[in-house]
Design an enzyme around this catalytic site. Structure first.
Site, PDB file in Angstrom:
ATOM      1  CE  LYS A  83       8.868 -46.328  37.824  1.00  0.00           C
ATOM      2  NZ  LYS A  83      10.127 -45.816  38.393  1.00  0.00           N
ATOM      3  CD  GLU A 118       8.797 -38.557  40.098  1.00  0.00           C
ATOM      4  OE1 GLU A 118       8.309 -37.990  41.108  1.00  0.00           O
ATOM      5  OE2 GLU A 118       9.255 -39.710  40.124  1.00  0.00           O
ATOM      6  CB  SER A 130      10.677 -53.051  34.834  1.00  0.00           C
ATOM      7  OG  SER A 130      10.761 -52.626  33.486  1.00  0.00           O
TER       8      SER A 130
END
Lengths: 265, 397
Positions: free
Chosen positions: B90, B112, B378
């Protein structure tokens, strides 16, 4: 022949009057309450009604309308109910404009053409889709035109020249001008540039301009009456209904609320 | 050719686009202009590259999973996004969008977060770049990802618990958008996945596509050929798009996305690509989980990061043109995936990643020992230790 909406603004202009348009989600607070609420508001002097189609994820709405939508969905609200309500109101001789307010997904899922056919047959006059800007509404606009439905577009105080021009080109019925950057919901002050913005639109078009979002009281109407052709009163109207304990009290409160706004001069 | 998508209005085939209230249209136009200027501006790309190497820790390694390879019978490489600063991919897009915020002259971001990884990445980027961060988080996610809430607060962000709707990621997005609509002149919405109105899916993909670019170079050194399969988990789809994008034109590389089947596809799940239908949610046309009345349904997954009833429009498009395949695995299989990677390689994956790991045994019949697979790790699993401990009965008496 003029449509109900065109006729409304012709009449209002003649009498130097101003349109007060309350908003209410369908099937709320009770599944079968909509007819009575609409008729009470109209007989108290409302000029048209905006009927909200409930949606699970109403990101342009504030807390008041979101909660009402959630409750209406629990009541079993569906797109089809809108047409039943409009049809019934027309059968009961309601002649004022009825306008649907929706997010795009429930209508997309229902089928756009099917929606337009049923809208025309039932006697709906216009549709506002808050999350369908002109760029995405080519097919939708064609179908709306085919079925004599005014598609109402929104403009916001931060819309630039290019957007204003492109929205005006497509506009039908009236333009819905958002009073502030923000969601629906009661607030005290409007965007300082609202008057300048509305005047800018007026230099480009004669189409009636309605202001919405955040309008709740007499002082607001007084101000808007000077610059535009009408106002949508949403969350404040919804709150008035929520604060009623029973049907009699509700009718009284609705009448009082609408009278108070209509009698502004 | 296919890398040219989206079109000028942000469409990937029939998907994508901009379905937002008018108030947001100018902000989307401004963002797109700044983005196009930035990616062609050497100062911007140099600053970003510098931060990605010196701060995020890029390039991340490509690790050959020796024991897992032996166990399953085909060559498995792991792209180690878990080794990025903050523990997940991210941060790649958060840092880059943070630089865009500075370029736009805005001073505040809203974001969010589901699992909290994007919230932490946003809070981190904002701490570094001196931007105010307000993070919206569904009440349910807030409760199951407490450590990440604490991390965000420690980084100076304001975390707002969202009690409306289903109290998960989709409601956090609704609230973030409401805040953005209200404060659009000062505020940027820092979206964490390849979702939302155009240009977000393209922007986030663009900043995450560094994952696939690195893999291409790394696998050529290791194997002298392109991989047979690239596999990643899909919630909104940012880590998957990040690793897929460079391979879209590599016809011999199969792209596989794994969604969360939750308790099973006939029960509560988040398998949007597998069983969703076309709809409009959060400003985009894509596949969504909805009922026959067009009301969005609650998603469910053991992994907060996959718990979303929509998916990036580019994934919906890749599925529709059959360029990528999407499958789903249950909560139970994901837990098995956590164990599998932890025990065989000493790498504890995030529960999101564990869905892709859990799918690997399915491939033993179609792959052989010459086959090369790259799995995108991830994120790391530290944030999930509470739920993993509970489900695997580590402390039961």
């Amino acid at each position: 022949m003029n449509s109900r909406i065109d006729q409304l603004f012709i009449n209002l202009k003649k009498d130097k009057q101003f349109a007060v348009i309350p908003f209410i989600p369908i099937n709320w607070p009770g599944t079968d309450d909509t007819i009575s609420i609409v008729e009470t508001a109209l007989s108290a002097g409302a000029d048209a009604i905006e009927l909200g189609i409930p949606f699970s994820d109403p990101l342009a709405d504030g807390a008041t309308n979101q909660l009402a939508y959630q409750e209406a969905l629990k009541n079993g609200s569906k797109v089809d109910n809108l047409f039943k309500i409009v049809d019934k109101l027309r059968t009961r001789n309601v002649k004022k404009p009825l306008i649907a307010f929706s997010y795009f997904n429930p209508i997309y899922r229902y089928g756009i053409e099917k929606f337009m056919i049923n809208a025309e047959v039932s006697g709906l006059d216009a549709i506002i889709i808050v999350d369908l800007p002109p760029e995405e509404s080519i097919d939708f606009s064609q179908l709306a035109k085919k079925h004599k439905m005014h598609q109402i577009f929104l403009l916001a105080p931060n819309s630039n020249e290019k957007r204003i021009e492109s929205v005006i080109k497509l506009a039908s019925g009236f333009l819905y001008c958002v009073s502030v950057a923000g969601t629906t919901g009661v607030r005290d002050n409007f965007s300082t540039g609202l008057e300048t913005f509305v005047n800018k639109i007026k230099t480009k078009t004669d189409i009636p301009i309605i202001i919405g979002f955040g309008i709740s009281k007499k002082e607001h109407i007084k101000f808007i009456k000077k610059i535009a052709d009408g106002a949508v009163v949403g969350s404040a109207f919804v709150e008035t209904i929520r604060n009623s304990n029973n049907e009699n009290q509700r009718d009284m409160k609705i009448s009082e609320f609408i009278h108070n706004l209509v009698e502004v001069d | 050719m296919r890398n040219l998508f989206p079109d000028n209005e942000g469409h990937f085939g029939e998907f994508g686009g901009k379905f937002v209230p008018e108030t947001l249209m100018p902000a989307l136009d401004e963002l797109e202009d700044i983005f196009r200027l930035a990616i062609n501006d050497n100062n911007f790309t140099e600053e970003l590259d510098h931060l990605l190497t010196s701060y995020v820790g890029r390039p991340t390694p490509l690790t050959f999973a020796k024991n897992l390879t032996k166990k399953l019978g085909f060559k498995i490489y792991l792209k180690r996004e878990d080794l990025c600063h903050t523990g997940a991919h991210k941060i790649n897009a958060a840092i880059a969008q943070g630089l865009l915020v500075k370029k736009m002259g805005k001073s505040r971001v809203v974001a969010e977060t589901g699992a909290g990884q994007h919230g932490v990445a946003t809070a981190t980027a904002c701490a570094l770049l001196g931007i105010d961060a307000v993070i919206y988080m569904g009440a349910k996610d807030y409760d199951r990802q407490k450590i990440n809430v604490a991390r965000m607060r420690l980084l100076g962000a304001t975390v707002i618990k969202v009690d409306s709707g289903s109290q998960t990621l989709k409601d956090a997005i609704n609230e973030a958008i409401r805040d953005w609509v209200t404060n659009v002149s000062t505020t940027h919405y820092l979206i964490g996945s390849v979702v939302g109105p155009h240009p977000y899916p393209e922007i986030v993909r663009s900043f995450q596509s560094i994952i696939g670019k690195e893999v291409k170079d790394q696998i050529m050194i290791e194997e002298k050929k392109m991989p047979d399969i690239v596999i990643a988990c899909v919630g909104g789809g940012s880590n998957a798009m990040g690793i897929f994008h460079s391979f879209i034109d590599e016809e011999n590389t199969k792209l596989i996305g794994i969604e969360a089947a939750g308790e099973g596809l006939n029960k509560k799940h988040a398998a949007t690509l597998s069983v969703g239908t076309t709809g409009i949610l959060h400003g985009m046309k894509s596949l969504v989980l909805q009922n026959s009345d067009g009301q969005i349904q609650e998603a469910h997954s053991i992994s907060a990061g996959l718990d979303y009833p929509g998916v990036g429009p580019e994934h919906a498009w890749l599925k529709s043109i059959k360029r990528a395949e999407y499958y789903s695995v249950t909560n139970e299989v994901a837990l098995m995936g956590v164990k599998l990677l932890s025990e065989s390689e000493g790498i504890i994956p995030a529960l999101e990643t564990a869905h892709a790991v859990g799918y690997l045994p399915e491939l033993t019949n179609v792959l052989n020992e010459q086959s090369v697979l790259v799995l995108n790790v991830s994120g790391r699993g530290d944030k999930d230790m509470d739920i993993i401990s509970e489900k695997l009965n580590f402390f039961s008496t």
